[in-house]
Design a protein around this motif. Structure first.
Motif, PDB file in Angstrom:
ATOM      1  N   ILE A 125       0.902  -1.098   0.033  1.00  0.00           N
ATOM      2  CA  ILE A 125       0.270  -0.331   0.166  1.00  0.00           C
ATOM      3  C   ILE A 125       0.755   1.090  -0.244  1.00  0.00           C
ATOM      4  O   ILE A 125       0.714   1.950  -0.997  1.00  0.00           O
ATOM      5  CB  ILE A 125      -1.125   0.472   1.087  1.00  0.00           C
TER       6      ILE A 125
ATOM      7  N   LYS B 115       0.169   0.988  -4.300  1.00  0.00           N
ATOM      8  CA  LYS B 115      -0.553  -0.085  -5.013  1.00  0.00           C
ATOM      9  C   LYS B 115      -1.704   0.128  -4.426  1.00  0.00           C
ATOM     10  O   LYS B 115      -2.665   0.479  -3.377  1.00  0.00           O
ATOM     11  CB  LYS B 115       0.427  -1.741  -4.980  1.00  0.00           C
ATOM     12  N   ILE B 116      -2.562  -1.487  -5.120  1.00  0.00           N
ATOM     13  CA  ILE B 116      -3.951  -1.344  -4.557  1.00  0.00           C
ATOM     14  C   ILE B 116      -4.555  -2.631  -4.190  1.00  0.00           C
ATOM     15  O   ILE B 116      -4.144  -3.416  -5.424  1.00  0.00           O
ATOM     16  CB  ILE B 116      -5.096  -1.272  -5.607  1.00  0.00           C
TER      17      ILE B 116
ATOM     18  N   CYS C 219      -6.151   2.005  -0.988  1.00  0.00           N
ATOM     19  CA  CYS C 219      -4.621   2.134  -1.381  1.00  0.00           C
ATOM     20  C   CYS C 219      -4.411   3.266   0.144  1.00  0.00           C
ATOM     21  O   CYS C 219      -5.543   3.013   0.562  1.00  0.00           O
ATOM     22  CB  CYS C 219      -4.927   2.748  -2.982  1.00  0.00           C
TER      23      CYS C 219
ATOM     24  N   ALA D 178      -2.416   6.830  -6.040  1.00  0.00           N
ATOM     25  CA  ALA D 178      -3.019   5.974  -6.152  1.00  0.00           C
ATOM     26  C   ALA D 178      -4.370   5.512  -6.174  1.00  0.00           C
ATOM     27  O   ALA D 178      -5.053   5.132  -7.136  1.00  0.00           O
ATOM     28  CB  ALA D 178      -2.735   5.174  -4.706  1.00  0.00           C
TER      29      ALA D 178
END
Ligand code: ZN
Ligand code: ZN
Ligand code: FE
Length: 761
Positions: free
Chosen positions: A209, A213-214, A227, A234
């Protein structure tokens, strides 16, 4: 010595009620037994009169936090000379009338345990006890017992089993009980569903995270997309992948201190945020709020919740402050809640999955609330709030199918109605499936075979096929009547009221689109006594997404062919000619009296030049630009035709255009428009009171989600000595209408009501 036989009804199962009874009975040196069956908790007590009195007091004043006693029935019986006090096991007979508790956030004691390195549940993300954890989402059948939950897949280890069997333990009959040795566990997967082996899935997830990133994270009632809420990049990636350009994203914040850093929180809001229901609460942002604007573009509010599962708390380790926490779904479809489905449908949206092997039996979204006029008002009732039930007088077993958008259903046995969790918009197969699954689940749980169907009278609604295929009694209900009745039921008003239902769309008895309805009504019938004048909406349905078309309809009504002079520059003149021809030729240009559409048209005049990307976007824009101190309003006339008050919108539009030409600030114009709507509500209600002698007003419909309108109308009407009733637990938007439909259906075939309760409180 005396003997008393006691029956306790309400939310008394799965909440630690029997151990509580056991404790206070033993403390008072009483003998006998306690038992659970589907109707409630039964207690047989023997002992000294003083002790029984003390027992009764503590029963009612010290009951476990999640329980809710609705009724206590006591009977004196001949002494039996019991020798001890025991907990007897559940018997299955009878109709399951005990109420299911909702899913509840982790309690303080469990939270202490997961923070304590010496505890065997240190950092265990599925810790729970009788005072907390999942309930509604894992129950397959009643009475509530482990074998009929999705926890049946896990065999308790001996230490967990000891807790489960010990009446004095906090985990006595905590059905989802488990530990790192025997309970559910986490898995971290890449976006193809391959497991990523690592020492600590949570730490690994946090580091992902932090890298922008998701993730799809499985929570209590389904998956959330997650996120870093402070990472604009993001958030944009998430919006692009999800094709969700502007709809606000809910966030989860680490704790109350973080919330206060970004949002204004009053005492009541603090209470709602920290309640064990843990809804998403819509809060005003602080001035110069440092959160990325991408979270909720053009919006001075944001939806915030606090962590509610052990896993959430653990995700805020390592200095994480704000997480985007939005329902994981494909645009418009229901929330995803099964592991395989998540991997299949979300692999292009997320980079990683944080899943677990505890199945969710019935999906439950996060609930959404807003505090207005000093009280919590539910906008979406789901996790923590459902199932909602209301006691009724004896009547028929009715199912009400609810609305097209924001659907919920309601189902009643002879003496109680249960309202489903939020289901969603019924315009795709997935939501229809979810509806069918949830409805059959409710029928099973409460053992109800319906005798009557109540449904919306709109001929193009989703439910028509469902209804046609059922060979039982059917009652078709007008949309706005259902809105008003749901508000009446919630407020326990049984006599005639002036109902004000303001919303986007509802099918009218004359085949036109209604949406600004002043009704004189009771549970059974209504009379339409006032509304906005009709105007064309060229393009019909499509105008909801393209609100500039509504403005064309409003302008055409006033200026006919001359309207070109008054169009905002953003509108393409070629397209306008086509729409004009449509209105003239009566092609796909239905007439409507919708207040929601009037808001849309005015928003376009005041600069909203986008396509609507989520329901209510144009109206929210209009509300958000309001200059709060402006107190003026636009002139308008009310005609009296065919025993109805018709509010003429022409002068309002003309007034706005004049103000725009005099360079009046748009914020002032927007607020003047709001003031005008409030003024209309008060004036029309006063006229109706004069005609019918009714002093009670019920306000309903999605327009009352607009805080300025709700506050203004409530205060204005109250100052004219009206008794004003508004929504609280039942949403004023379309997710509230299933209750109204059901009551109308029942009343047309006879019924009434007593008592309202929602989960625990
Ligand atoms: Zn707990
Ligand atoms: Zn265990
Ligand atoms: Fe509606």
């Amino acid at each position: 010595m005396i003997r008393k036989y006691i029956v306790v009804k309400g939310v008394v199962q799965g909440v630690g009620f029997r151990p509580f009874v056991y404790k206070i009975a033993v403390n008072n040196n009483l003998k006998g037994w306690v038992n659970n069956n589907s109707k409630g908790v039964y207690i047989d007590l023997e002992g000294k009169e003083d002790n029984i009195e003390e027992f009764m007091y503590r029963l009612q004043h010290e009951a476990p936090p999640l329980s809710k006693i609705n009724e206590v029935y006591v009977e004196e019986r001949p002494v039996k000379n019991y020798t001890d006090f025991e907990i007897r096991y559940s018997s299955e007979e009878g109709e399951p009338l005990a109420l299911i508790p909702p899913d509840i956030s982790i309690c303080n004691q469990c939270l202490e345990e997961i923070k304590d390195p010496l505890n065997r549940r240190y950092r265990y993300p599925f810790t729970n006890c009788t005072n907390c954890g999942p309930r509604f989402s894992i129950i397959k059948k009643l009475p509530y017992d482990r074998p009929v939950t999705t926890m049946n897949d896990f065999k308790m280890c001996s230490r967990c089993e000891d807790e489960y069997k010990n009446p004095l333990d906090r985990r006595f009959h905590a059905e989802p009980n488990g530990c790192p040795n025997c309970g559910p566990r986490l898995f971290l997967l890449d976006n193809l569903g391959n497991e990523i082996k690592c020492k600590d899935e949570i730490k690994e997830a946090i580091s992902m995270i932090k890298k922008g990133k998701i993730l799809a994270v499985k929570g209590i009632g389904g998956f959330n997309l997650v996120c870093d809420g402070n990472n604009a990049k993001a958030i944009n990636i998430l919006r692009n992948r999800k094709r969700r350009p502007r709809k606000p994203l809910a966030v989860m914040m680490k704790d109350l201190n973080v919330v206060k850093k970004y949002c204004l929180v009053n005492e009541i809001e603090e209470k709602v945020l920290t309640s064990n229901k843990r809804p998403i609460l819509i809060l005003d942002k602080v001035e110069k709020c440092e959160l990325p604007g991408e979270l909720a573009p053009n919006n001075d509010t944001i939806g915030v919740m606090l962590p509610y599962t052990p896993l959430h708390y653990l995700l805020f380790e390592e200095h994480m402050e704000v997480l985007v926490m939005t329902s994981a779904n494909i645009s418009g479809q229901p929330m995803i809640y099964e592991n395989n489905e998540a991997i299949l449908k979300l692999n292009k949206i997320v980079d990683y999955f944080l899943i677990n092997n505890r199945d969710i039996h019935i999906p439950v979204d996060d609930s959404v609330c807003r505090v207005i006029l000093g009280e919590e008002r539910v906008i979406r009732a789901a996790r923590g709030y459902t199932p909602i039930s209301i006691d009724l007088n004896k009547g028929k077993k009715v199912v009400a199918y609810g609305s097209q958008l924001k659907n919920t259903f309601a189902i009643a046995n002879e003496e109680r109605v249960f309202i489903s969790q939020y289901i969603g918009d019924m315009d795709n197969l997935e939501t229809l499936d979810s509806f069918e699954k949830s409805l059959s689940h409710f029928k099973n749980l409460y053992k109800i075979e319906q005798e009557v169907i109540a449904y919306d009278m709109h001929p193009d609604y989703w439910c028509n096929d469902f209804v046609r295929n059922e060979n039982i009694e059917k009652v078709s209900v007008q949309h706005h009547h259902a809105h008003v009745v749901s508000c009446m039921v919630e407020n326990k008003i049984e006599d005639k009221v002036i109902g004000v239902a303001l919303d986007g769309t509802g099918y009218g008895e004359d085949g036109r689109i209604w949406g600004s309805e002043f009704l004189v009504c009771d549970y059974k019938d209504f009379k339409r006594v006032g509304h906005l004048n009709y105007f064309h909406i060229p393009g019909g349905e499509s105008s909801i997404k393209e609100p500039w078309k509504i403005l064309i309809g409003l302008l055409y009504k006033i200026y006919n062919k001359d309207m070109h002079k008054f169009l905002p520059k953003s509108i393409d003149i070629k397209k306008v000619r086509i729409l004009e021809a449509m209105i003239l030729g009566k092609i796909n240009s239905p007439l409507c009296s919708s207040m929601g559409r009037l808001f849309d048209g005015v928003a376009v005049l005041l600069g909203f030049n986008e396509c609507v990307s989520f329901e209510g976007e144009a109206a929210i824009y209009l509300q958000s630009i309001c200059e709060k101190r402006e107190e003026g309003f636009y002139h308008y006339t009310i005609d009296y035709i065919d025993n109805k008050y018709l509010i003429n919108t022409d002068e309002i539009i003309i007034g706005i255009i004049e103000d725009l030409r005099s360079d009046i600030n748009k914020g002032n114009i927007a607020k003047k428009f709001h003031n005008t709507v409030i003024n209309i509500i008060i004036k029309v209600c006063s006229k109706i009171r004069g005609d019918y002698g009714i002093n009670k007003v019920a306000l309903s419909g999605g327009v009352f989600n607009n805080e300025i309108i709700l506050k203004g109308a409530y205060k204005g009407l109250a100052s004219k000595n009206f008794n004003v009733y508004i929504h609280k637990k039942i949403p004023c938007n379309d997710s509230g209408i299933s209750l109204g439909q059901l009551i109308i259906g029942r009343e047309r075939l006879k019924g009434g009501l007593e008592n309202v309760h929602s989960g625990t409180s």
